[in-house]
Structure formats: C-alpha cells, structure tokens
Design an enzyme around this catalytic site. Structure first.
Site, PDB file in Angstrom:
ATOM      1  N   ARG A   1       0.800  -1.225   0.000  1.00  0.00           N
ATOM      2  CA  ARG A   1       0.000   0.000   0.000  1.00  0.00           C
ATOM      3  C   ARG A   1       0.833   1.275   0.000  1.00  0.00           C
ATOM      4  O   ARG A   1       0.585   2.195  -0.788  1.00  0.00           O
ATOM      5  CB  ARG A   1      -0.911   0.054   1.249  1.00  0.00           C
ATOM      6  CG  ARG A   1      -2.193  -0.677   1.124  1.00  0.00           C
ATOM      7  CD  ARG A   1      -2.552  -1.270   2.456  1.00  0.00           C
ATOM      8  NE  ARG A   1      -1.562  -2.288   2.778  1.00  0.00           N
ATOM      9  CZ  ARG A   1      -1.640  -3.543   2.346  1.00  0.00           C
ATOM     10  NH1 ARG A   1      -2.653  -3.937   1.661  1.00  0.00           N
ATOM     11  NH2 ARG A   1      -0.684  -4.421   2.628  1.00  0.00           N
TER      12      ARG A   1
ATOM     13  N   LYS B   1      26.556  -3.805  -1.918  1.00  0.00           N
ATOM     14  CA  LYS B   1      28.028  -3.736  -1.983  1.00  0.00           C
ATOM     15  C   LYS B   1      28.598  -3.051  -0.750  1.00  0.00           C
ATOM     16  O   LYS B   1      29.799  -2.833  -0.653  1.00  0.00           O
ATOM     17  CB  LYS B   1      28.459  -2.954  -3.231  1.00  0.00           C
ATOM     18  CG  LYS B   1      27.940  -3.507  -4.530  1.00  0.00           C
ATOM     19  CD  LYS B   1      28.332  -2.560  -5.677  1.00  0.00           C
ATOM     20  CE  LYS B   1      27.448  -2.753  -6.876  1.00  0.00           C
ATOM     21  NZ  LYS B   1      27.457  -1.582  -7.770  1.00  0.00           N
TER      22      LYS B   1
ATOM     23  N   ARG C   1      11.180   3.901   3.330  1.00  0.00           N
ATOM     24  CA  ARG C   1      10.858   2.921   4.390  1.00  0.00           C
ATOM     25  C   ARG C   1      12.140   2.160   4.716  1.00  0.00           C
ATOM     26  O   ARG C   1      12.876   1.765   3.812  1.00  0.00           O
ATOM     27  CB  ARG C   1       9.782   1.939   3.937  1.00  0.00           C
ATOM     28  CG  ARG C   1       9.584   0.802   4.944  1.00  0.00           C
ATOM     29  CD  ARG C   1       8.384  -0.051   4.658  1.00  0.00           C
ATOM     30  NE  ARG C   1       7.156   0.676   4.944  1.00  0.00           N
ATOM     31  CZ  ARG C   1       5.949   0.113   4.907  1.00  0.00           C
ATOM     32  NH1 ARG C   1       5.820  -1.176   4.620  1.00  0.00           N
ATOM     33  NH2 ARG C   1       4.877   0.820   5.179  1.00  0.00           N
TER      34      ARG C   1
ATOM     35  N   HIS D   1       4.937   5.739  11.646  1.00  0.00           N
ATOM     36  CA  HIS D   1       4.438   5.617  10.264  1.00  0.00           C
ATOM     37  C   HIS D   1       3.478   6.796  10.076  1.00  0.00           C
ATOM     38  O   HIS D   1       2.266   6.647   9.998  1.00  0.00           O
ATOM     39  CB  HIS D   1       3.715   4.281  10.114  1.00  0.00           C
ATOM     40  CG  HIS D   1       3.456   3.851   8.695  1.00  0.00           C
ATOM     41  ND1 HIS D   1       3.637   4.679   7.605  1.00  0.00           N
ATOM     42  CD2 HIS D   1       3.017   2.667   8.197  1.00  0.00           C
ATOM     43  CE1 HIS D   1       3.324   4.005   6.509  1.00  0.00           C
ATOM     44  NE2 HIS D   1       2.943   2.784   6.836  1.00  0.00           N
TER      45      HIS D   1
HETATM   46  N1   CP Z   1      -0.207  -0.018   5.860  1.00  0.00           N
HETATM   47  C1   CP Z   1       0.985  -0.299   5.301  1.00  0.00           C
HETATM   48  O1   CP Z   1       1.998   0.285   5.648  1.00  0.00           O
HETATM   49  O2   CP Z   1       0.950  -1.285   4.355  1.00  0.00           O
HETATM   50  P1   CP Z   1       2.201  -1.743   3.490  1.00  0.00           P
HETATM   51  O3   CP Z   1       3.178  -2.394   4.458  1.00  0.00           O
HETATM   52  O4   CP Z   1       1.656  -2.707   2.477  1.00  0.00           O
HETATM   53  O5   CP Z   1       2.807  -0.529   2.886  1.00  0.00           O
END
Ligand code: CP
Length: 301
Positions: free
Chosen positions: A50, A79, A100, A128
């Site tokens: 997502r 590397k 991420r 998040h």
């Molecule tokens: N909600 C969420 O972060 O989903 P993903 O890990 O698929 O990005």
C-alpha cells in the site's frame, strides 16, 4: 534543512487539519498535474504494498515522475554503501524522498543528511506518520469529526508503529483509548506516559469483546512477526485475536473497523461484508492523503 515528515509530531494540529482538507480536494479531483517538473524517489528497504504503490500513484496523479527501488538487495547497499551515501546520491536526483527502512531512527537520520524533504514511510517499530494522516482522514470521513472519539486499538501495540503515531496524533482531539492486547504486546510505557502527561484517559484489557459496545473506531493490527527476535514468542501470540461478524451484534451502528493492512487472521473475511468494515476504503484514502503531503512539502499547497 527542508521540512520533512518523520514523526507525526513534526506537524502541528493546524498542519494536520490542512493536509486532511487538501486530501479532500484530491478525493474530489483525483488528477492535478501541477508537479510535472518534479521527480519523487520512493526507496523501500522493507516490503510494502500500500504505502509504496499509493505514494507512486499519488506522484503520478500529480504529474511527477517516480524513481526508486522496492528491494535494496538490487542496489549498491548490497556492496556495502552506507545509508548516508545512498541518501546523498538520491538527493541529487530527486526533489523529494519517500523512504521505508527497518531501523528506528533511520528516517530522521536520512532527513539530516538529505538536501530535499524526506517522508518517513515507516521506520522499524517507531513511526508511520503518513499512515496516521490517512487514518485521521478516514476517522473524520466516517465519524464526521475528530474530537472525542472512542478508539480501541487491538493487537500488537508493542511493535505496531501505526498505533504509536496514531496515539500521538489523536492526542490533539480529546480521545478516549482502549488498548486491547496480550500481556506480551502491551502499549509501551513511554506512550502511556505521554497520555498521562496530557490527561488523556485509557483502559487496558486483553479481552477483545470487553469494550466493543462503546467503541467508535476499532483499530485492528497485525501481530508484527518481523519484529520478534524469538519465533516461539511469536507462535504464542500469533492467533490471539480473530474478529468475526458474530462479535459485532452489539456495536454502535456507525462503529467502523480500520486496519493499516495487510491483515492475517485477526479479521475474518465475513467481517468484510458488514457495514462496519472500512479498511479497504481506508487504504484508498492513503492515495489522496499522500498527494496532499507531497504537495505540502514541495510548497505547492
Ligand atoms: N499499511 C501499510 O503500511 O501497508 P504496506 O506495508 O503494504 O505498505
């Protein structure tokens, strides 16, 4: 240093409400290509469906071009290139970085070495914040308000980064919390101290059926297998909750079930057909909210 979004606490209440209002505009008009001169880098060192795809779609709908990777194993990280050097390089190519990473604090570090805004798309068990903004958007969309919401967070409250960010964001709006988790996965002490300091009430329970009748938002989460160091500890708790439609008989008519997804067995598929299921629409909302966040950080909204 350009403004980044690393923790939800980087945004004031006014900025949060501004993002939600702009996202509403994008939901009404899904393609506005005013970022056609921009390049967005989506660099994902951890799996995602997502977050990555909605950021990429958001960028495309704004007219920007997207570069990046979804698997660091195919990059020079393999590397031995450092995160610092990777970020410095990507800063030279793109106008904004969405990252991420599995290590808590990595996003803050990236924002300190980058010359462009960085958006934290999840750093370990820490934060998040873009998920939180789409959660707030969805709560407001379903309840007609953000103030005085009774929110019941269920599942992995220890490792689940989405509940940590959401708790902090909801603190602007006089919520009441229920934390439903097994003993091993309770909400960490620092987040409860944060609520204590603000005088925000919370209850803790391990029984999912206990407070369902007073809940406005049931925020289900997955047990985060990838954060456990001992597989036996994961096995003990992996199936601890399973919400099914028969458990919803006495809930409020407008109670909505949210989940950041992916879900495992914690929500049975028979819940999907009830009027309380809202998690797929919640995921769609992520695209509008991420359009708003990108536009805001690039100074265009
Ligand atoms: N909600 C969420 O972060 O989903 P993903 O890990 O698929 O990005």
């Amino acid at each position: 240093m350009p403004k980044s979004l690393i923790s939800i606490q980087d945004f004031t209440k006014e900025e949060i409400l501004h993002i939600l209002d702009v996202a509403e505009e994008f939901e009404k008009n899904k393609s506005q290509t005013f970022l056609s001169d921009k390049v967005i880098a989506c660099i994902f060192f951890e799996p995602s469906t997502r977050t990555r795809l909605s950021f990429e779609t958001a960028s495309n709908r704004l007219g920007a071009r997207v570069i990046g990777f979804s698997d660091a194993a195919n990059t020079s990280v393999r590397k031995g290139e450092s995160l610092k050097d990777t970020i410095k390089m990507v800063s030279n190519y793109a106008d904004l970085i969405v990252m991420r990473h599995p290590i808590e604090g990595s996003a803050r570090y990236a924002s300190e070495v980058a010359s462009v805004p960085v958006i934290n798309a999840g750093d370990g068990a820490n934060q998040h914040p873009t998920q939180t903004l789409l959660d707030l958007y969805t709560i407001r969309q379903t309840q007609g308000r953000l103030d005085k919401i009774d929110i019941n967070m269920v599942g992995d409250l220890k490792y689940g980064r989405t509940v940590h960010s959401l708790l902090q964001a909801m603190s602007h709006f006089s919520p009441t919390f229920t934390f439903t988790s097994p003993q091993e996965l309770m909400m960490p002490k620092e987040y409860k101290e944060f609520l204590d300091e603000k005088g925000i009430p919370y209850k803790e329970t391990s029984d999912l059926t206990q407070h369902l009748d007073t809940t406005d938002i049931l925020y289900m989460t997955r047990i985060q297998q990838e954060r456990f160091t001992d597989p036996m500890e994961y096995d003990k708790v992996k199936n601890v909750y399973s919400l099914n439609s028969s458990m919803l008989a006495n809930v409020k008519p407008n109670m909505k079930i949210l989940h950041p997804l992916p879900r495992l067995q914690e929500i049975a598929e028979d819940v999907d057909d009830t009027p309380h299921a809202y998690y797929f629409k919640q995921a769609e909302n992520g695209m509008y909210v991420r359009m708003a966040i990108i536009s805001y950080l690039l100074g265009k909204r």
